[in-house]
Design a protein around this motif. Structure first.
Motif, PDB file in Angstrom:
ATOM      1  N   VAL A  47      -4.662  -2.941   0.127  1.00  0.00           N
ATOM      2  CA  VAL A  47      -5.896  -2.800   0.347  1.00  0.00           C
ATOM      3  C   VAL A  47      -6.669  -4.691   0.698  1.00  0.00           C
ATOM      4  O   VAL A  47      -6.948  -4.786   2.011  1.00  0.00           O
ATOM      5  CB  VAL A  47      -6.963  -1.972   0.442  1.00  0.00           C
ATOM      6  CG1 VAL A  47      -7.838  -2.273   0.923  1.00  0.00           C
ATOM      7  CG2 VAL A  47      -6.103  -0.206   0.254  1.00  0.00           C
ATOM      8  N   ILE A  58      -1.951   0.353  -4.785  1.00  0.00           N
ATOM      9  CA  ILE A  58      -2.458  -0.021  -3.334  1.00  0.00           C
ATOM     10  C   ILE A  58      -4.304  -0.852  -3.578  1.00  0.00           C
ATOM     11  O   ILE A  58      -3.986  -1.072  -2.124  1.00  0.00           O
ATOM     12  CB  ILE A  58      -3.221   1.904  -4.016  1.00  0.00           C
ATOM     13  CG1 ILE A  58      -1.765   2.635  -4.015  1.00  0.00           C
ATOM     14  CG2 ILE A  58      -4.790   2.232  -3.020  1.00  0.00           C
ATOM     15  CD1 ILE A  58      -2.926   4.150  -4.284  1.00  0.00           C
ATOM     16  N   LEU A  59      -4.911  -1.596  -4.528  1.00  0.00           N
ATOM     17  CA  LEU A  59      -5.710  -2.041  -4.210  1.00  0.00           C
ATOM     18  C   LEU A  59      -5.347  -3.363  -4.075  1.00  0.00           C
ATOM     19  O   LEU A  59      -5.598  -4.413  -3.657  1.00  0.00           O
ATOM     20  CB  LEU A  59      -6.486  -2.145  -5.706  1.00  0.00           C
ATOM     21  CG  LEU A  59      -7.070  -0.926  -6.284  1.00  0.00           C
ATOM     22  CD1 LEU A  59      -7.657  -1.661  -7.589  1.00  0.00           C
ATOM     23  CD2 LEU A  59      -8.604  -0.693  -4.897  1.00  0.00           C
ATOM     24  N   LEU A  95      -4.391  -6.343   3.168  1.00  0.00           N
ATOM     25  CA  LEU A  95      -4.745  -5.572   5.047  1.00  0.00           C
ATOM     26  C   LEU A  95      -6.185  -6.329   4.864  1.00  0.00           C
ATOM     27  O   LEU A  95      -6.412  -6.946   6.897  1.00  0.00           O
ATOM     28  CB  LEU A  95      -5.504  -4.611   4.860  1.00  0.00           C
ATOM     29  CG  LEU A  95      -4.150  -3.881   4.840  1.00  0.00           C
ATOM     30  CD1 LEU A  95      -3.706  -2.530   5.088  1.00  0.00           C
ATOM     31  CD2 LEU A  95      -2.731  -4.293   5.827  1.00  0.00           C
ATOM     32  N   LEU A  96      -7.398  -6.633   4.350  1.00  0.00           N
ATOM     33  CA  LEU A  96      -8.941  -6.868   4.814  1.00  0.00           C
ATOM     34  C   LEU A  96      -8.360  -8.441   4.701  1.00  0.00           C
ATOM     35  O   LEU A  96      -9.453  -8.707   4.864  1.00  0.00           O
ATOM     36  CB  LEU A  96      -9.546  -6.111   3.350  1.00  0.00           C
ATOM     37  CG  LEU A  96     -10.079  -5.128   4.010  1.00  0.00           C
ATOM     38  CD1 LEU A  96     -10.947  -4.747   2.815  1.00  0.00           C
ATOM     39  CD2 LEU A  96     -10.006  -4.298   4.560  1.00  0.00           C
ATOM     40  N   LEU A 129       0.808  -1.459  -0.138  1.00  0.00           N
ATOM     41  CA  LEU A 129       0.040  -0.024  -0.221  1.00  0.00           C
ATOM     42  C   LEU A 129       0.670   1.258   0.174  1.00  0.00           C
ATOM     43  O   LEU A 129       0.617   1.666  -0.616  1.00  0.00           O
ATOM     44  CB  LEU A 129      -1.067  -0.174   1.362  1.00  0.00           C
ATOM     45  CG  LEU A 129      -1.659   0.769   1.721  1.00  0.00           C
ATOM     46  CD1 LEU A 129      -3.039   0.969   0.494  1.00  0.00           C
ATOM     47  CD2 LEU A 129      -2.596   1.206   2.338  1.00  0.00           C
TER      48      LEU A 129
END
Length: 80
Positions: free
Chosen positions: A70, A66-67, A73-74, A28
């Motif tokens: 994310v 970036i995606l 992380l999720l 990220l």
């Protein structure tokens, strides 16, 4: 086979989760840096190599990074 440290086997899920979260943070961060500051550097390198759409690709790579960060992380598509 016997384990030398059998008590460490209790931390399998926590260790994998921590590695996934740390890699997500790094990816990220790299994506945010790519979109915010290094975009002109990447596009100028692509211009030197006569690459088509030289201003477009740094945006795409940054947004994909970036995606990816994310989603890591999720915990997207992780198995428990």
């Amino acid at each position: 086979m016997l384990s030398v440290f059998p008590e460490l086997l209790n931390y399998n899920l926590i260790g994998i989760t921590l590695i996934r979260i740390l890699v997500g943070i790094v990816v990220l961060y790299i994506g945010l840096v790519t979109v915010s500051t290094k975009r002109s550097l990447y596009s100028s390198e692509m211009h030197l190599k006569n690459h088509p759409f030289a201003e477009f690709w740094p945006w795409v790579f940054g947004i994909v990074e970036i995606l990816t960060g994310v989603f890591l992380l999720l915990g997207f598509l992780t198995q428990i």
